[in-house]
Design an enzyme around this catalytic site. Structure first.
Site, short mmCIF file in Angstrom:
data_model
loop_
_atom_site.label_atom_id
_atom_site.label_comp_id
_atom_site.label_asym_id
_atom_site.label_seq_id
_atom_site.Cartn_x
_atom_site.Cartn_y
_atom_site.Cartn_z
N LYS A 87 0.82 -1.22 0.00
CA LYS A 87 0.00 0.00 0.00
C LYS A 87 0.85 1.27 0.00
CE LYS A 87 -4.18 -1.83 0.14
NZ LYS A 87 -5.08 -1.70 -1.03
N GLU A 109 -9.95 5.40 3.05
CA GLU A 109 -10.70 4.27 3.58
C GLU A 109 -9.68 3.18 3.89
OE1 GLU A 109 -10.07 4.63 0.43
OE2 GLU A 109 -9.34 2.62 -0.07
N SER A 376 1.69 -9.51 -0.71
CA SER A 376 1.32 -8.09 -0.68
C SER A 376 1.55 -7.45 0.68
CB SER A 376 -0.15 -7.93 -1.08
OG SER A 376 -0.97 -8.72 -0.25
#
Lengths: 396, 259
Positions: A87, A109, A376
């Site tokens: 991210k 969010e 991830s």
């Protein structure tokens, strides 16, 4: 691949309130300017390398490869990035862009909390205010990340509406953006939402596939046979796929969260169970009922617990360029435990969905073939929830 | 002249919004009739959506109550069929793009035509995306109502020039809901609208008191009230029609004085 208003085939577009239209137009103009700007790119590369710790490792998983007895398995270690997930790639890009645009406040969010933590981190670094919307249910599932965000100086607002999960957090962040636009950038966390977000987020995440390609070329002198990543909205998958889209021999496989199974209502597997619709600013596939009411989806993974999928993935599915497969909670939890024991790497439960599918196909592939799995994120945040799933109550 | 045009022709219009099926469709029908009997010039019927991103907590709550009660698009079409036996004021739907898209846009708009709906408001369908439904709206004689927001600025003229039915001017930033104060420079927005279109414009979002209604109708051609009515329905449930009627009468009287 995009055309007017950010279409990917029939998907994408800008289905948002008029109140936000000038904001997304301004964002698109700024992005088009800065993406070609030498100084912006230098600053971003420096943040990627010096702050986030890029390039992330492409690690040969020898024990997993030997254990499965098929294709060679490489892990793209996005879990080793600062803040513990992919991210940060998107967030550093968007936060820097927002700063250049004169914005002083970031809203976001978050589902699992990884995007919220990354946004809070970038806001702290760049001296910006930060507010994160998180489904109330998720604040319980991911209490550690709530604490991390607050520690980083962000305000975390639990969202009680709807199912209290990721989709409700997105809705609430959009509502907040319509009420405060002048100083605020909505740092959307996935390749979804209205144009230009799917394109911007993909471009910032494309560093993943750019690195995989170069790293694998150095190690093996060839392209992988398959790239596998988990898909909720789909940002780490889009980043992992992007530079391989034109390499037709590279299989691109996205692993969706099937929850308790695609034949149950407790699933979040959009491609398997959804149909075409319009929601959260985009046309794409969504889990919904016959009247277009968005379904209350379910997955053990808060980060994949979303009823839609990014428009470019929907397009890659339509043209058959990428394949999307469902992976259940049980398979993901087994893979979570498997990678921990086999390689000493605790993956995020999201990433564990990709590992689970790789375990299925690696065994039937040839030994000279290569699979790259994108890890991830790291799994520390998930330990308490997985322990609960296994009937053990630990306090996190 | 269309039914919508007529609603604005005589005087400043009062537009009432009601979420269909909150708490049930019988109450919705009674509230619509109470509003019309007490002077509402146009009715906005909300088709509930699971995730209404343009709504504040009050109308979100109404959507949830209606959906929990089992209301569907088909049941709402039946409601309108019943209302059209005696209700003559124009009625427009207010819902979200996915409700229309999922139903099948052609089937949706042909039904609108058949049951006598005059228009539709879709807050998540901006100017750039209106081609999604506009050809079908035209084919079936349903006005696609455009919205203008406080942030529209350079877009106002473009939107106004192609607007049909009436223009919905959003009074404030943010989502629907009552507000103590409206600070947007609405006079300037209406002035640009007037230079670019002959169709009427009404102001909504945040209006609840007769004073606000009169002020907004004074600036434009009418006032739209949603959350304040929905609050009454939330509070009084099946007993709400009498309260809605009394409220509409008070609002309409205040607005009539402006005309």
């Amino acid at each position: 691949m995009t055309n007017h208003n950010g279409r990917f085939g029939v998907h994408g577009g800008q289905y948002i309130p008029e109140t936000l239209m000038n904001a997304v137009i301004e964002l698109e103009e700024a992005y088009n300017h800065y993406k070609e700007d030498k100084q912006f790119n230098q600053e971003l590369t420096e943040l990627f390398n010096e702050y986030a710790g890029r390039p992330s490792r492409l690690y040969f998983a020898r024990k997993m490869t030997e254990d499965l007895g098929g294709a060679k398995i490489y892990l793209k270690r996005e879990d080793l990035n600062h803040t513990g997930s992919h991210k940060i790639n998107n967030v550093l890009g968007q936060a820097l862009l927002a700063k250049k645009m004169g914005k002083t406040r970031l809203i976001a969010e978050t589902g699992a909390g990884q995007h919220g933590v990354a946004t809070a981190t970038a806001a702290a670094l760049l001296g910006m205010e930060c507010v994160v919307f998180m489904g109330e249910e998720d604040t319980v599932r991911q209490a550690l990340n709530v604490y991390r965000m607050r520690l980083l100086g962000a305000e975390v607002i639990p969202v009680k509406t709807g199912t209290g999960t990721l989709k409700d957090a997105v809705s609430e962040a959009m509502r907040e953006w319509t009420s405060r636009i002048a100083d605020t950038h909505y740092c959307l966390g996935s390749v979804m939402g209205p144009h230009p977000f799917p394109t911007i987020v993909r471009d910032f995440q494309a560093v993943i596939s750019r690195e995989i390609k170069a790293q694998l070329m150095e190690k093996e002198g060839k392209l992988p046979d398959a790239v596998i990543a988990c898909v909720g909205g789909g940002s780490n998958a889009m980043g992992s796929f992007y530079h391989f889209i034109d390499d037709a021999d590279v299989k691109l496989i996205g692993c969706e969260a099937a929850g308790r199974g695609i034949d149950t209502f407790e699933t979040a597997a959009t491609i398997s169970t959804g149909r075409l619709g319009i929601f959260h600013g985009m046309k794409s596939y969504f889990c919904q009922d016959g009247y277009g009411q968005i379904a209350p989806v379910y997955s053990i993974s808060a980060g994949l617990d979303y009823p839609g999928i990014g428009p470019e993935h929907a397009y890659l599915h339509d043209i058959g360029r990428a394949q999307y497969v469902p992976v259940t909670d049980e398979e993901a939890v087994e893979a979570f435990e498997y990678l921990s024991r086999t390689e000493g790497i605790i993956p995020a439960i999201e990433s564990a969905h990709a590992i689970a599918y790789a375990r299925k196909i690696a065994t039937v592939m040839e030994k000279e073939q290569i699979i790259v799995i994108t890890i991830s994120g790291r799994g520390d945040k998930d330990c308490a929830a997985i322990a609960r799933y296994r009937g053990e109550d630990i306090h996190d | 002249m269309t039914r919508i045009g007529k609603a604005f022709a005589k005087n400043k219009a009062f537009i009432a919004f009601i979420t269909c099926g909150d708490p049930d469709l019988e109450t919705t029908a009674a509230c619509v009739r109470a509003a019309v009997d007490n002077g509402a010039d146009l009715i906005e019927l909300g088709i509930p959506f699971s995730d209404p991103t343009a709504e504040g907590p009050v109308i979100q709550g109404a959507n949830l109550r209606a959906l929990t009660g089992g209301v569907t698009t088909d049941k709402i079409f039946d409601l309108v069929r019943g209302l059209r036996q005696d209700v003559e004021v124009p009625m427009v739907f207010m819902t979200y793009a996915n409700v229309v898209f999922s139903y099948g846009a052609e089937r949706f708009f042909s039904t609108c035509h058949e049951i006598g709906m005059d228009g539709i408001i879709l807050p998540d369908l901006p100017f750039e995306e209106k081609e999604e439904f506009l050809p079908l709206c035209h084919a079936y004689g349903v006005n696609l109502i455009s919205l203008i927001a406080p942030t529209s600025e350079n877009r106002i003229a473009m939107i106004a020039r192609e607007a049909e039915g009436f223009l919905y001017i959003v009074s404030s930033l943010g989502v629907t809901g009552t507000r103590s104060e409206i600070k947007t420079d609405l006079e300037s927005i209406v002035s640009v609208v007037r230079q670019n279109t002959e169709i009427p414009c009404a102001i909504g979002f945040g209006i609840s008191t007769p004073q606000q209604g009169a002020k907004m109708a004074g600036i434009s051609d009418g006032a739209i009230v949603g959350s304040a009515i929905v609050k009454l329905i939330e509070k009084y449930g099946k007993e709400a029609p009498a309260y809605v009627g009394a409220y509409v009468r008070e609002m309409k009287e205040a607005i009539r004085k402006v005309s």
